[in-house]
Write an enzyme that holds these catalytic residues in place. Structure first.
Site, PDB file in Angstrom:
ATOM      1  N   PRO A  83       0.660  -1.001   0.063  1.00 20.88           N
ATOM      2  CA  PRO A  83       0.092   0.008   0.073  1.00 20.88           C
ATOM      3  C   PRO A  83       0.853   1.271   0.089  1.00 20.88           C
ATOM      4  O   PRO A  83       1.674   1.470   0.876  1.00 20.88           O
ATOM      5  CB  PRO A  83      -0.940  -0.228   1.313  1.00 20.88           C
ATOM      6  CG  PRO A  83       0.070  -0.819   2.060  1.00 20.88           C
ATOM      7  CD  PRO A  83       0.758  -1.912   1.244  1.00 20.88           C
ATOM      8  N   CYS A  84       0.723   2.019  -1.135  1.00 22.40           N
ATOM      9  CA  CYS A  84       1.726   3.190  -1.049  1.00 22.40           C
ATOM     10  C   CYS A  84       1.371   4.330  -0.187  1.00 22.40           C
ATOM     11  O   CYS A  84       2.264   5.220   0.323  1.00 22.40           O
ATOM     12  CB  CYS A  84       1.358   3.903  -2.517  1.00 22.40           C
ATOM     13  SG  CYS A  84      -0.197   4.678  -2.855  1.00 22.40           S
ATOM     14  N   GLN A  85       0.265   4.252   0.693  1.00 15.88           N
ATOM     15  CA  GLN A  85      -0.126   5.123   1.936  1.00 15.88           C
ATOM     16  C   GLN A  85       0.592   5.069   2.691  1.00 15.88           C
ATOM     17  O   GLN A  85       1.021   6.031   3.447  1.00 15.88           O
ATOM     18  CB  GLN A  85      -1.590   5.085   2.139  1.00 15.88           C
ATOM     19  CG  GLN A  85      -2.519   5.373   0.968  1.00 15.88           C
ATOM     20  CD  GLN A  85      -3.108   3.917   0.199  1.00 15.88           C
ATOM     21  OE1 GLN A  85      -2.316   3.021   0.335  1.00 15.88           O
ATOM     22  NE2 GLN A  85      -4.323   4.020  -0.376  1.00 15.88           N
TER      23      GLN A  85
END
Length: 350
Positions: A83-85
């Site tokens: 997840p890039c977040q």
């Protein structure tokens, strides 16, 4: 080469690695995998022999217990999506209190304890521009801080590897030793096209995938057809087209049946005779039989075969979930192309 697959979904990387083990003299062995979604895990377990492997499930809960990480068998390669977040929160004080920050901390704990020689991770291409490039910089620095001397990335498009779908994804490649290699899409595509034989499924266009006897439930009703074929409103308008030879990017929400400017729809004329209505007016199309992709076709656009679909269905996975899993999946052929380039062609492990 022993590896673990994090955020495995339905095993795009694993499927690619399994093919490479059969096709080449470079064996890959999965020793552990993590996937929190129970439906995706059901599909995974139905299609791969996971006997003796560590099932990490929720990576946060798994890494909360230090003994779990210590008891993991040693491995050479960490594969997965992420997840890039989690990385975008690196610079924020509350980052590690957030669930996504905890995922990042889990990756940190595994890398710190197990020190794998290589890391290959996949994400959406837009991460390059996310937060004006700051997220990309944070990711690169994160791996450098974990003593990876080579940290680089490349953007690869699924349609370059025998699957008729536009799907650009970024792949990060990290190595504990310095590498002087050409990590470009051109070099990876060139190598893929020069492979003499492989067991992958490849298609020249969507017509090679579309079934000619789809159940009526996949066809658009007269009511919904008017909405789906419409270009939108004055506030949001985009040209709706059907019968594309190269499919649009599959999305995890395709089951909701978005407009034809976002999802993929095909007419019987195209499926049965090859006559495309890509530029036909919607008034004419309203009178034509038009259908959505079947979930088995969506999986094929990602490189998974009919047997894969059949096993998942036999395990009780719904078509709704298989649409979602197809949209979330890593394209098998793309993963294969990258791993082949790195570990079979260049042999960076030697």
């Amino acid at each position: 080469m022993r590896y673990i697959e994090l955020f495995s979904g339905i095993g795009g990387f694993r499927n690619a690695a399994d093919h490479l083990t059969v096709d080449t003299d470079q064996p890959f062995e999965c020793i552990a995998f993590s996937e929190i979604d129970r439906h995706a895990k059901s599909t995974y377990l139905a299609n791969y022999n996971t006997e003796g492997e560590v099932q990490m499930d929720d990576i946060i809960s798994f890494t909360d217990e230090k003994k779990n990480i210590e008891n993991l068998p040693d491995f050479d390669l960490l594969l997965g999506g992420f997840p890039c977040q989690a990385f975008s929160l690196l610079g924020k004080q509350l980052g590690l209190e957030d669930e996504r920050g905890k995922i990042l901390f889990s990756i940190h704990e595994i890398l710190k304890e197990k020190q794998p020689e290589f890391v290959v991770l996949e994400n959406v291409r837009n991460i390059i521009k996310h937060d004006k490039g700051k997220t990309l910089e944070l990711i690169i620095n994160f791996f450098r801080e974990h003593k990876y001397k080579y940290v680089n990335y490349v953007v690869l498009d699924t349609q370059s590897f025998g699957l008729p779908q536009r799907r650009s994804r970024i792949f990060f490649v990290c190595s504990k030793k310095e590498l002087e290699i050409e990590l470009t899409e051109e070099a990876i595509v060139r190598n893929f096209n020069n492979i003499d034989h492989h067991g992958l499924h490849t298609y020249s266009n969507v017509l090679d995938i579309l079934g000619k006897d789809a159940d009526q439930k996949y066809y658009l009703s007269e009511k919904i057809k008017h909405t789906i074929l419409d270009g939108g409103s004055k506030n949001f308008w985009s040209k709706s087209q059907i019968d594309l030879d190269i499919a649009r990017t599959l999305t995890a929400t395709m089951v909701k049946m978005h407009r034809a400017c976002q999802d993929n729809y095909y007419s019987d004329d195209y499926i049965l005779t090859g006559q495309s209505h890509m530029d036909t007016s919607k008034e004419v199309l309203f009178k034509k039989p038009v259908r959505r992709l079947m979930p088995s076709e969506a999986l094929k656009l990602q490189g998974f075969d009919q047997v894969f679909f059949d096993r998942a269905r036999a395990a009780g996975v719904s078509e709704h979930q298989l649409y979602k899993q197809s949209g979330n999946a890593l394209s098998v052929n793309t993963g294969y192309a990258l791993l082949h380039y790195l570990f079979v062609h260049l042999r960076i492990q030697d």
